[in-house]
Design an enzyme around this catalytic site. Structure first.
Site, PDB file in Angstrom:
ATOM      1  N   HIS A 304     -32.314 -15.741   2.070  1.00 27.11           N
ATOM      2  CA  HIS A 304     -31.258 -16.725   2.291  1.00 27.11           C
ATOM      3  C   HIS A 304     -30.013 -16.289   1.535  1.00 27.11           C
ATOM      4  O   HIS A 304     -30.121 -15.722   0.451  1.00 27.11           O
ATOM      5  CB  HIS A 304     -31.711 -18.109   1.783  1.00 27.11           C
ATOM      6  CG  HIS A 304     -30.881 -19.209   2.330  1.00 27.11           C
ATOM      7  ND1 HIS A 304     -29.708 -19.620   1.741  1.00 27.11           N
ATOM      8  CD2 HIS A 304     -31.037 -19.959   3.449  1.00 27.11           C
ATOM      9  CE1 HIS A 304     -29.184 -20.578   2.464  1.00 27.11           C
ATOM     10  NE2 HIS A 304     -29.970 -20.809   3.515  1.00 27.11           N
ATOM     11  N   ASP A 361     -37.281 -22.026   7.707  1.00 29.21           N
ATOM     12  CA  ASP A 361     -37.809 -21.681   9.030  1.00 29.21           C
ATOM     13  C   ASP A 361     -39.199 -21.058   8.991  1.00 29.21           C
ATOM     14  O   ASP A 361     -39.818 -20.883  10.030  1.00 29.21           O
ATOM     15  CB  ASP A 361     -36.847 -20.710   9.736  1.00 29.21           C
ATOM     16  CG  ASP A 361     -35.525 -21.379  10.041  1.00 29.21           C
ATOM     17  OD1 ASP A 361     -35.554 -22.501  10.549  1.00 29.21           O
ATOM     18  OD2 ASP A 361     -34.476 -20.791   9.752  1.00 29.21           O
TER      19      ASP A 361
HETATM   20  N1  CMC Z   1     -36.517  -9.052   5.466  1.00 29.84           N
HETATM   21  C1  CMC Z   1     -36.276  -7.836   4.940  1.00 29.84           C
HETATM   22  N2  CMC Z   1     -35.178  -7.536   4.216  1.00 29.84           N
HETATM   23  C2  CMC Z   1     -34.278  -8.529   4.025  1.00 29.84           C
HETATM   24  C3  CMC Z   1     -34.471  -9.823   4.547  1.00 29.84           C
HETATM   25  C4  CMC Z   1     -35.642 -10.066   5.290  1.00 29.84           C
HETATM   26  N3  CMC Z   1     -35.877 -11.270   5.802  1.00 29.84           N
HETATM   27  N4  CMC Z   1     -33.414 -10.592   4.202  1.00 29.84           N
HETATM   28  C5  CMC Z   1     -32.588  -9.826   3.501  1.00 29.84           C
HETATM   29  N5  CMC Z   1     -33.119  -8.575   3.374  1.00 29.84           N
HETATM   30  C6  CMC Z   1     -32.557  -7.453   2.624  1.00 29.84           C
HETATM   31  C7  CMC Z   1     -31.462  -6.757   3.405  1.00 29.84           C
HETATM   32  O1  CMC Z   1     -31.974  -5.723   4.220  1.00 29.84           O
HETATM   33  C8  CMC Z   1     -30.597  -6.240   2.274  1.00 29.84           C
HETATM   34  O2  CMC Z   1     -31.244  -5.104   1.731  1.00 29.84           O
HETATM   35  P1  CMC Z   1     -30.404  -3.868   1.084  1.00 29.84           P
HETATM   36  O3  CMC Z   1     -29.487  -4.482   0.065  1.00 29.84           O
HETATM   37  O4  CMC Z   1     -31.481  -3.011   0.505  1.00 29.84           O
HETATM   38  O5  CMC Z   1     -29.682  -3.245   2.246  1.00 29.84           O
HETATM   39  C9  CMC Z   1     -30.678  -7.350   1.242  1.00 29.84           C
HETATM   40  O6  CMC Z   1     -31.937  -7.996   1.458  1.00 29.84           O
HETATM   41  C10 CMC Z   1     -29.566  -8.381   1.326  1.00 29.84           C
HETATM   42  O7  CMC Z   1     -29.521  -8.834   2.674  1.00 29.84           O
HETATM   43  P2  CMC Z   1     -28.235  -9.402   3.351  1.00 29.84           P
HETATM   44  O8  CMC Z   1     -28.394  -9.317   4.829  1.00 29.84           O
HETATM   45  O9  CMC Z   1     -27.031  -8.759   2.731  1.00 29.84           O
HETATM   46  O10 CMC Z   1     -28.285 -10.892   2.853  1.00 29.84           O
HETATM   47  P3  CMC Z   1     -27.528 -12.094   3.491  1.00 29.84           P
HETATM   48  O11 CMC Z   1     -27.320 -13.100   2.440  1.00 29.84           O
HETATM   49  O12 CMC Z   1     -26.321 -11.588   4.206  1.00 29.84           O
HETATM   50  O13 CMC Z   1     -28.562 -12.609   4.624  1.00 29.84           O
HETATM   51  C11 CMC Z   1     -30.176 -13.816   5.832  1.00 29.84           C
HETATM   52  C12 CMC Z   1     -29.237 -13.799   4.602  1.00 29.84           C
HETATM   53  C13 CMC Z   1     -30.812 -15.201   5.925  1.00 29.84           C
HETATM   54  C14 CMC Z   1     -29.347 -13.584   7.094  1.00 29.84           C
HETATM   55  C15 CMC Z   1     -31.266 -12.722   5.674  1.00 29.84           C
HETATM   56  O14 CMC Z   1     -32.033 -12.967   4.521  1.00 29.84           O
HETATM   57  C16 CMC Z   1     -32.166 -12.617   6.889  1.00 29.84           C
HETATM   58  O15 CMC Z   1     -31.824 -11.912   7.856  1.00 29.84           O
HETATM   59  N6  CMC Z   1     -33.345 -13.317   6.904  1.00 29.84           N
HETATM   60  C17 CMC Z   1     -34.197 -13.329   8.073  1.00 29.84           C
HETATM   61  C18 CMC Z   1     -33.685 -14.348   9.086  1.00 29.84           C
HETATM   62  C19 CMC Z   1     -33.927 -15.767   8.637  1.00 29.84           C
HETATM   63  O16 CMC Z   1     -35.013 -16.144   8.232  1.00 29.84           O
HETATM   64  N7  CMC Z   1     -32.888 -16.627   8.761  1.00 29.84           N
HETATM   65  C20 CMC Z   1     -32.969 -18.031   8.442  1.00 29.84           C
HETATM   66  C21 CMC Z   1     -32.134 -18.403   7.257  1.00 29.84           C
HETATM   67  S1  CMC Z   1     -32.545 -20.052   6.603  1.00 29.84           S
HETATM   68  C22 CMC Z   1     -32.092 -21.136   7.878  1.00 29.84           C
HETATM   69  C23 CMC Z   1     -30.631 -21.292   7.949  1.00 29.84           C
HETATM   70  O17 CMC Z   1     -30.056 -21.955   7.080  1.00 29.84           O
HETATM   71  O18 CMC Z   1     -30.046 -20.773   8.898  1.00 29.84           O
END
Ligand code: CMC
Length: 426
Positions: A304, A361
């Site tokens: 998140h 989720d």
């Molecule tokens: N699985 C594997 N790696 C992950 C995941 C994951 N679910 N989430 C983040 N990472 C890694 C990402 O690859 C990155 O790694 P590195 O720094 O080594 O390149 C690091 O963690 C930071 O990720 P980010 O994409 O920069 O983080 P963010 O804050 O932009 O993304 C997120 C947040 C929710 C989009 C992401 O965690 C994600 O894609 N999660 C899976 C989808 C999901 O479950 N979404 C629902 C969110 S909660 C409901 C809502 O409020 O919408």
């Protein structure tokens, strides 16, 4: 005493004020930065940008705190109803008995959907995603219910109209997609009971309304009701900032929520678990794939932007999963898989180092499946829950005397000026 941040740029030194929120969170007010220095800020994905001052929802991502109008979400999940929480979010305070009666009365009065809108459903291709349909239907409400002034009474009618009708439209969409007769809302049923009845009652098998299941749906929707400036809420505010009507802003919010990184994750989690089951994949297989950078695959339902610890909503939903499944006497193999996956991920260095924990989720789809909600409607369920939050945020932005149209800048990295070439010279 106001604190300041000093910025030294070339021969200029400027001071920018620090704003402190109720819970001590601090922000540098950069609104004069460009005027004073010629600089803009660059913050892709807005990871460091506060886009507004808000009094609606407080989150502490390090401590796993979520409060609506100051009230912890776990207290609301325990004691409140979705309708009462919606009132709280939109109006800023818990309703008195009379206020709740009036609000509920309006929801009942507004629960029917214009019969002509049913024709729309018939004409969408069968395989249409319910989120696309819902976004279109909410946008179309502007034509069916055009009166929409900012006057307070009209806003109350428009907000209750949306909250009430979105639930009727979602159930109607499901019935029509199955080729079944639409079930109308009943005045004797509560908001959540009515939804379940409209979804599952049939002339040949009357739906049995179970108090525990109605309660579970209330909790599910309370937990989704607001989450401050997330992607869809920001979409609602940005679209609304051009002073477009509420329906169009909410329709944009629904479209934003659809994405698998946002609300669409609840559908993606179940599909991931089903894929594990079907192909005999272990928790470790999935975790290794999510860690690898060769594909864009991520462990859905994990991670998140704000929470760097267990999402407080996920904790409540996980507990509720066991309760709902045992009440309905369902043994869902996907719940066992989800628990296995969570345990393995929480022990894995990559997930520990990246602060990746289950989010709302991760377990929510298992409850929805148990209630009989089809997988492609999971994000619609999220949208119904998030609607009061979107409305509260839209209303707050409309009432903000300092509100400006949302119009970020950019740093242009394209070609410098060059001349147009006639087609034969290119
Ligand atoms: N699985 C594997 N790696 C992950 C995941 C994951 N679910 N989430 C983040 N990472 C890694 C990402 O690859 C990155 O790694 P590195 O720094 O080594 O390149 C690091 O963690 C930071 O990720 P980010 O994409 O920069 O983080 P963010 O804050 O932009 O993304 C997120 C947040 C929710 C989009 C992401 O965690 C994600 O894609 N999660 C899976 C989808 C999901 O479950 N979404 C629902 C969110 S909660 C409901 C809502 O409020 O919408």
């Amino acid at each position: 005493m106001t604190e300041y941040v000093k910025i030294i740029y070339g021969d200029k030194t400027i001071e920018l004020p620090v704003i402190t929120g109720t819970e001590g969170e601090k922000a540098v007010d950069i609104s004069t930065l460009r005027r004073k220095t010629g600089l803009i800020t660059l913050d892709p994905g807005y990871t460091n940008t506060g886009s507004c001052l808000s009094t609606i929802t407080f989150m502490d991502g390090e401590k796993g705190i979520l409060r609506y109008r100051g009230i912890p979400v776990d207290q609301l999940a325990e004691h409140s109803t979705f309708v009462e929480t919606a009132y709280l979010l939109i109006n800023g305070a818990l309703p008195k008995r009379k206020e709740l009666e009036t609000f509920s009365g309006l929801l009942n009065d507004q629960s029917l959907v214009h019969e002509d809108m049913q024709n729309f459903y018939q004409n969408f291709p069968r395989a249409s995603h319910p989120m696309g349909i819902l976004s279109s239907m909410v946008g179309a409400m502007r034509s069916f219910y055009p009166a929409l002034q900012i006057a307070e009474e009209e806003i109350n009618i428009t907000t209750t109209r949306l909250i009430s009708k979105i639930r009727t439209m979602a159930a109607m969409s499901y019935k029509i997609s199955r080729g079944h007769k639409v079930v109308y809302p009943r005045p004797d049923l509560s908001y959540c009971a009515n939804f379940l009845n409209m979804m599952f009652d049939t002339p040949v098998k009357p739906y049995h309304i179970d108090g525990d299941i109605v309660r579970a749906l209330n909790v599910f929707w309370i937990l989704h009701a607001d989450h401050e400036q997330n992607c869809s809420t920001t979409a609602v505010r940005v679209v609304g900032s051009g002073r477009v009507n509420l329906y169009a802003s909410i329709s944009a919010g629904i479209a934003a929520l659809w994405g698998p990184l946002h609300g669409g994750a609840n559908q993606a989690v179940i599909e991931m678990l089903q894929n594990m089951e079907k192909n005999g994949l272990s928790a470790n297989d999935v975790i290794e794939k999510a860690k690898g950078k060769e594909t864009s695959f991520r462990l859905m339902g994990f991670g998140h932007r704000v929470y760097k610890t267990y999402d407080p909503r996920a904790k409540i939903i996980k507990k509720m999963c066991d309760k709902v499944l045992s009440k309905l006497n369902i043994q869902d193999p996907l719940l066992a898989l989800a628990k296995e996956l969570e345990e393995a991920a929480l022990k894995d260095n990559y997930f520990v180092e990246h602060d990746l924990y289950p989010n709302v989720d991760f377990y929510s789809g298992i409850i929805l499946r148990a209630l009989g909600i089809p997988t492609n409607m999971f994000t619609v369920m999220f949208a119904i829950g998030r609607l009061p939050g979107w409305i509260a945020q839209w209303k707050e932005s409309m009432e903000d005397p300092d509100w400006k149209i949302s119009r970020p800048r950019q740093v242009y990295m394209g070609k410098p000026e060059r001349d147009y070439k006639p087609i034969d010279e290119r």
